[in-house]
Scaffold this motif. Structure first.
Motif, PDB file in Angstrom:
ATOM      1  N   TRP A 157     -13.044   8.912   7.127  1.00  0.00           N
ATOM      2  CA  TRP A 157     -12.940   8.551   8.539  1.00  0.00           C
ATOM      3  C   TRP A 157     -12.276   7.183   8.705  1.00  0.00           C
ATOM      4  CZ3 TRP A 157     -12.828  11.153  12.808  1.00  0.00           C
ATOM      5  CH2 TRP A 157     -13.504  12.376  12.904  1.00  0.00           C
ATOM      6  N   ASP A 158     -12.548   6.256   7.793  1.00  0.00           N
ATOM      7  CA  ASP A 158     -11.878   4.954   7.858  1.00  0.00           C
ATOM      8  C   ASP A 158     -10.366   5.110   7.656  1.00  0.00           C
ATOM      9  OD1 ASP A 158     -14.082   3.392   8.403  1.00  0.00           O
ATOM     10  OD2 ASP A 158     -14.499   2.902   6.300  1.00  0.00           O
ATOM     11  N   MET A 159      -9.979   5.948   6.708  1.00  0.00           N
ATOM     12  CA  MET A 159      -8.547   6.202   6.489  1.00  0.00           C
ATOM     13  C   MET A 159      -7.922   6.846   7.724  1.00  0.00           C
ATOM     14  SD  MET A 159      -8.607   7.728   2.614  1.00  0.00           S
ATOM     15  CE  MET A 159      -9.268   6.807   1.228  1.00  0.00           C
ATOM     16  N   TRP A 160      -8.617   7.821   8.286  1.00  0.00           N
ATOM     17  CA  TRP A 160      -8.111   8.539   9.453  1.00  0.00           C
ATOM     18  C   TRP A 160      -8.020   7.608  10.665  1.00  0.00           C
ATOM     19  CZ3 TRP A 160      -5.118  12.058  10.964  1.00  0.00           C
ATOM     20  CH2 TRP A 160      -5.232  12.707  12.194  1.00  0.00           C
ATOM     21  N   ALA A 161      -8.994   6.695  10.794  1.00  0.00           N
ATOM     22  CA  ALA A 161      -8.960   5.741  11.906  1.00  0.00           C
ATOM     23  C   ALA A 161      -7.713   4.862  11.818  1.00  0.00           C
ATOM     24  CB  ALA A 161     -10.218   4.876  11.902  1.00  0.00           C
ATOM     25  N   PHE A 167      -9.946  17.164  10.183  1.00  0.00           N
ATOM     26  CA  PHE A 167     -10.169  18.262   9.251  1.00  0.00           C
ATOM     27  C   PHE A 167      -8.921  18.508   8.408  1.00  0.00           C
ATOM     28  CE2 PHE A 167      -9.906  22.747   8.120  1.00  0.00           C
ATOM     29  CZ  PHE A 167     -11.116  22.945   7.478  1.00  0.00           C
ATOM     30  N   VAL A 168      -7.766  18.602   9.056  1.00  0.00           N
ATOM     31  CA  VAL A 168      -6.506  18.841   8.338  1.00  0.00           C
ATOM     32  C   VAL A 168      -6.203  17.681   7.399  1.00  0.00           C
ATOM     33  CG1 VAL A 168      -4.005  19.127   8.603  1.00  0.00           C
ATOM     34  CG2 VAL A 168      -5.580  20.281  10.191  1.00  0.00           C
ATOM     35  N   PHE A 169      -6.384  16.449   7.913  1.00  0.00           N
ATOM     36  CA  PHE A 169      -6.111  15.265   7.103  1.00  0.00           C
ATOM     37  C   PHE A 169      -6.995  15.213   5.860  1.00  0.00           C
ATOM     38  CE2 PHE A 169      -7.881  11.007   6.235  1.00  0.00           C
ATOM     39  CZ  PHE A 169      -6.775  10.436   5.613  1.00  0.00           C
ATOM     40  N   SER A 170      -8.301  15.390   6.046  1.00  0.00           N
ATOM     41  CA  SER A 170      -9.223  15.262   4.913  1.00  0.00           C
ATOM     42  C   SER A 170      -8.999  16.364   3.889  1.00  0.00           C
ATOM     43  CB  SER A 170     -10.673  15.260   5.405  1.00  0.00           C
ATOM     44  OG  SER A 170     -10.986  16.455   6.091  1.00  0.00           O
ATOM     45  N   HIS A 223       0.815  -1.219   0.000  1.00  0.00           N
ATOM     46  CA  HIS A 223       0.000   0.000   0.000  1.00  0.00           C
ATOM     47  C   HIS A 223       0.850   1.271   0.000  1.00  0.00           C
ATOM     48  CE1 HIS A 223       0.748   1.213   4.185  1.00  0.00           C
ATOM     49  NE2 HIS A 223       0.750  -0.071   4.479  1.00  0.00           N
ATOM     50  N   GLY A 224       0.151   2.407  -0.056  1.00  0.00           N
ATOM     51  CA  GLY A 224       0.810   3.698  -0.129  1.00  0.00           C
ATOM     52  C   GLY A 224       0.766   4.503   1.156  1.00  0.00           C
ATOM     53  N   PHE A 225       1.323   5.708   1.072  1.00  0.00           N
ATOM     54  CA  PHE A 225       1.374   6.665   2.186  1.00  0.00           C
ATOM     55  C   PHE A 225       0.192   7.634   2.033  1.00  0.00           C
ATOM     56  CE2 PHE A 225       2.384  10.763   3.913  1.00  0.00           C
ATOM     57  CZ  PHE A 225       2.996  10.490   5.119  1.00  0.00           C
ATOM     58  N   PRO A 226      -0.486   7.997   3.128  1.00  0.00           N
ATOM     59  CA  PRO A 226      -0.244   7.673   4.535  1.00  0.00           C
ATOM     60  C   PRO A 226      -1.240   6.657   5.064  1.00  0.00           C
ATOM     61  CG  PRO A 226      -1.650   9.600   4.418  1.00  0.00           C
ATOM     62  CD  PRO A 226      -1.466   9.107   3.004  1.00  0.00           C
ATOM     63  N   THR A 227      -1.838   5.884   4.194  1.00  0.00           N
ATOM     64  CA  THR A 227      -2.992   5.075   4.562  1.00  0.00           C
ATOM     65  C   THR A 227      -2.587   3.651   4.960  1.00  0.00           C
ATOM     66  OG1 THR A 227      -3.394   5.031   2.160  1.00  0.00           O
ATOM     67  CG2 THR A 227      -4.788   6.447   3.458  1.00  0.00           C
ATOM     68  N   SER A 228      -3.179   2.628   4.377  1.00  0.00           N
ATOM     69  CA  SER A 228      -2.934   1.264   4.853  1.00  0.00           C
ATOM     70  C   SER A 228      -3.361   0.260   3.793  1.00  0.00           C
ATOM     71  CB  SER A 228      -3.731   1.003   6.144  1.00  0.00           C
ATOM     72  OG  SER A 228      -5.128   0.931   5.847  1.00  0.00           O
ATOM     73  N   SER A 229      -3.293  -1.015   4.145  1.00  0.00           N
ATOM     74  CA  SER A 229      -3.710  -2.066   3.222  1.00  0.00           C
ATOM     75  C   SER A 229      -5.192  -1.972   2.882  1.00  0.00           C
ATOM     76  CB  SER A 229      -3.409  -3.444   3.824  1.00  0.00           C
ATOM     77  OG  SER A 229      -4.141  -3.633   5.026  1.00  0.00           O
ATOM     78  N   TYR A 230      -5.953  -1.227   3.669  1.00  0.00           N
ATOM     79  CA  TYR A 230      -7.379  -1.055   3.387  1.00  0.00           C
ATOM     80  C   TYR A 230      -7.608  -0.366   2.040  1.00  0.00           C
ATOM     81  CZ  TYR A 230     -12.340  -0.255   4.443  1.00  0.00           C
ATOM     82  OH  TYR A 230     -13.717  -0.249   4.421  1.00  0.00           O
ATOM     83  N   GLY A 245       4.334   1.344  11.092  1.00  0.00           N
ATOM     84  CA  GLY A 245       3.991   2.761  11.163  1.00  0.00           C
ATOM     85  C   GLY A 245       2.673   3.111  10.506  1.00  0.00           C
ATOM     86  N   PHE A 246       2.018   2.116   9.886  1.00  0.00           N
ATOM     87  CA  PHE A 246       0.780   2.362   9.147  1.00  0.00           C
ATOM     88  C   PHE A 246      -0.337   1.451   9.672  1.00  0.00           C
ATOM     89  CE2 PHE A 246       4.206   3.475   6.302  1.00  0.00           C
ATOM     90  CZ  PHE A 246       3.755   4.541   5.547  1.00  0.00           C
ATOM     91  N   GLY A 247      -1.581   1.907   9.520  1.00  0.00           N
ATOM     92  CA  GLY A 247      -2.745   1.059   9.761  1.00  0.00           C
ATOM     93  C   GLY A 247      -2.751   0.390  11.118  1.00  0.00           C
ATOM     94  N   PHE A 248      -2.926  -0.939  11.111  1.00  0.00           N
ATOM     95  CA  PHE A 248      -3.021  -1.704  12.354  1.00  0.00           C
ATOM     96  C   PHE A 248      -1.666  -2.202  12.849  1.00  0.00           C
ATOM     97  CE2 PHE A 248      -7.350  -2.444  10.508  1.00  0.00           C
ATOM     98  CZ  PHE A 248      -8.042  -1.736  11.475  1.00  0.00           C
ATOM     99  N   SER A 249      -0.587  -1.862  12.152  1.00  0.00           N
ATOM    100  CA  SER A 249       0.747  -2.283  12.592  1.00  0.00           C
ATOM    101  C   SER A 249       1.249  -1.417  13.745  1.00  0.00           C
ATOM    102  CB  SER A 249       1.742  -2.218  11.427  1.00  0.00           C
ATOM    103  OG  SER A 249       1.500  -3.248  10.503  1.00  0.00           O
TER     104      SER A 249
END
Length: 321
Positions: free
Chosen positions: A219-223, A197-200, A62-69, A92-96
Motif C-alpha cells: 500500500w505504501d508503494m501504491w500510495a 489489486f492489479v498493481f500488487s 530508485h527503480g520503476f515503478p516505485t520511488s526513493s522510498y 513521474g514517480f513518488g512525490f514528484s
C-alpha cells in the motif's frame, strides 16, 4: 410470442445493468489516492544529513515503478557512513510532479539529478552513485556525461548498480509492462483501470518467495504511484525500455570504458534480469567490475528483501578504495 417476450426482457435487463455500471465505473475510475501512512509522511520530510566529519556523499537512484522510498530499509545504515545521503523521486514517480502529456526520458532524469546537486551546492564534489533498476539507466547516462568531461556535469567517484536491465538483450519485462508500453490507444485505458489489486499482483512475483512485501508495504508503494495521479503516466514512463534499446551503445559503452570503481549487487532469483544469462554477460562486458551475489532466494528488490546483506555488500565495496 413467448420467445419475443423473453428477448425483450433480456434487452431491458442488459440496459438496466449498463445504466447501473456507468456510475459505478465512473466512481471506480475516480477513486482518490490512498492516505499516506505515518512511515511515508516521515520519509517525505526526512533529512539527508549523515555522519559528522565525513566528506562522502552518496546519491540514491530508485527503480520503476516505485520511488526513493525503496531505500528506507538501508537509510540509517548509509547515514552512519556518509556525510550526505541524497534520495530523490524521479519525475513521474513518488512525490514528484507527474505531468501529462509529457515525453519522459532518461536524459531528462539525468539532468534533474545534476540540477538537484547544483541546487544543493554539491556540483563540485565527488559523488558516489547507488542505483537500482530504472536508476541504473539514469546512472549510465550520468556516467556517459562524466566520461565526456562536459562542463557542469557530475564528478563521479564510484558507481554501484543493482538488479537493473542494463543490457536490453537479457531484460525480461513483465507482461503488464509490455501491455502498457506497447498498447497504443489501449494503454491510457489500462493505466486508468489499474488499481491496487492489479498493481500488487503484478509486482509481488518479482520478489523472492520468502521476502515478499506485506500488504501495508504494498500500500505504501501504491500510495507513491497514485500520488499526483502517477498511475496515469506509467505507460509514458515505460518508454525507457525502448530508449534503452536505442541508446544501448552509448550507455553500455559508458560502463565499459570508465576507470572509476564499479560494483554490482545482484539478487539472483530476479525474473526480470535472470540468472545466469545476465551475470554472464555482465562479467564478460565489465571484467573489472566487482560483483556481490546475495542469497539464492533474493530477487529483483535486494535492498528491500535483504537490507542487511545489501548494506554489507555496499559497505564492502565503498570501503575497498
Amino acid at each position: 410470442m413467448v420467445r419475443r417476450d423473453r428477448l425483450r426482457r433480456m434487452r431491458e435487463w442488459w440496459v438496466q445493468v449498463g445504466l447501473l455500471a456507468v456510475p459505478l465505473l465512473a466512481a471506480y475510475l475516480h477513486i482518490p489516492p490512498p492516505q499516506l501512512s505515518p512511515a511515508l509522511h516521515s520519509w517525505k520530510s526526512s533529512d539527508s544529513m549523515g555522519v559528522v566529519g565525513s566528506p562522502e556523499i552518496v546519491v540514491l537512484l530508485h527503480g520503476f515503478p516505485t520511488s526513493s522510498y525503496d531505500w528506507y530499509k538501508i537509510w540509517e545504515g548509509l547515514t552512519l557512513r556518509f556525510h550526505r545521503v541524497i534520495a530523490l523521486d524521479f519525475l513521474g514517480f513518488g512525490f514528484s510532479d507527474k505531468p501529462r502529456p509529457h515525453h519522459y526520458s532518461i536524459f531528462e532524469q539525468a539532468s534533474i539529478v545534476e540540477a538537484l546537486l547544483r541546487h544543493l551546492g554539491l556540483q563540485n564534489r565527488r559523488i558516489n552513485l547507488l542505483s537500482h533498476d530504472y536508476g541504473d539507466i539514469v546512472a549510465q547516462e550520468l556516467l556517459y556525461r562524466y566520461k565526456q568531461n562536459r562542463s557542469g556535469r557530475l564528478t563521479i567517484k564510484s558507481l554501484c548498480l543493482s538488479n537493473g536491465g542494463i543490457f536490453p538483450e537479457t531484460h525480461r519485462p513483465l507482461l503488464l509492462q509490455k501491455l502498457l508500453k506497447d498498447g497504443g490507444m489501449l494503454s491510457p485505458i489500462l493505466t486508468r483501470l489499474m488499481n491496487f489489486f492489479v498493481f500488487s499482483r503484478g509486482l509481488t512475483p518479482v520478489f523472492g518467495p520468502y521476502t515478499r512485501p506485506s500488504e501495508s508495504e504494498l500500500w505504501d508503494m501504491w500510495a507513491g504511484i497514485r500520488n499526483n495521479d502517477g498511475n496515469l503516466v506509467i505507460d509514458s514512463l515505460l518508454q525507457y525500455i525502448n530508449q534503452r534499446k536505442k541508446f544501448r551503445r552509448r550507455w553500455v559503452g559508458a560502463l565499459a570504458s570508465v576507470s572509476i570503481p564499479i560494483h554490482f549487487i545482484y539478487g539472483p532469483l530476479d525474473p526480470v534480469n535472470p540468472y545466469p544469462e545476465f551475470l554472464e554477460l555482465y562479467r564478460k562486458t565489465l571484467p573489472r567490475s566487482t560483483v556481490s551475489i546475495l542469497d539464492d532466494h533474493i530477487s529483483h528488490y535486494p535492498q528491500l528483501e535483504d537490507p542487511m546483506g545489501f548494506l554489507n555488500a555496499y559497505m564492502g565495496f565503498i570501503n575497498s578504495f
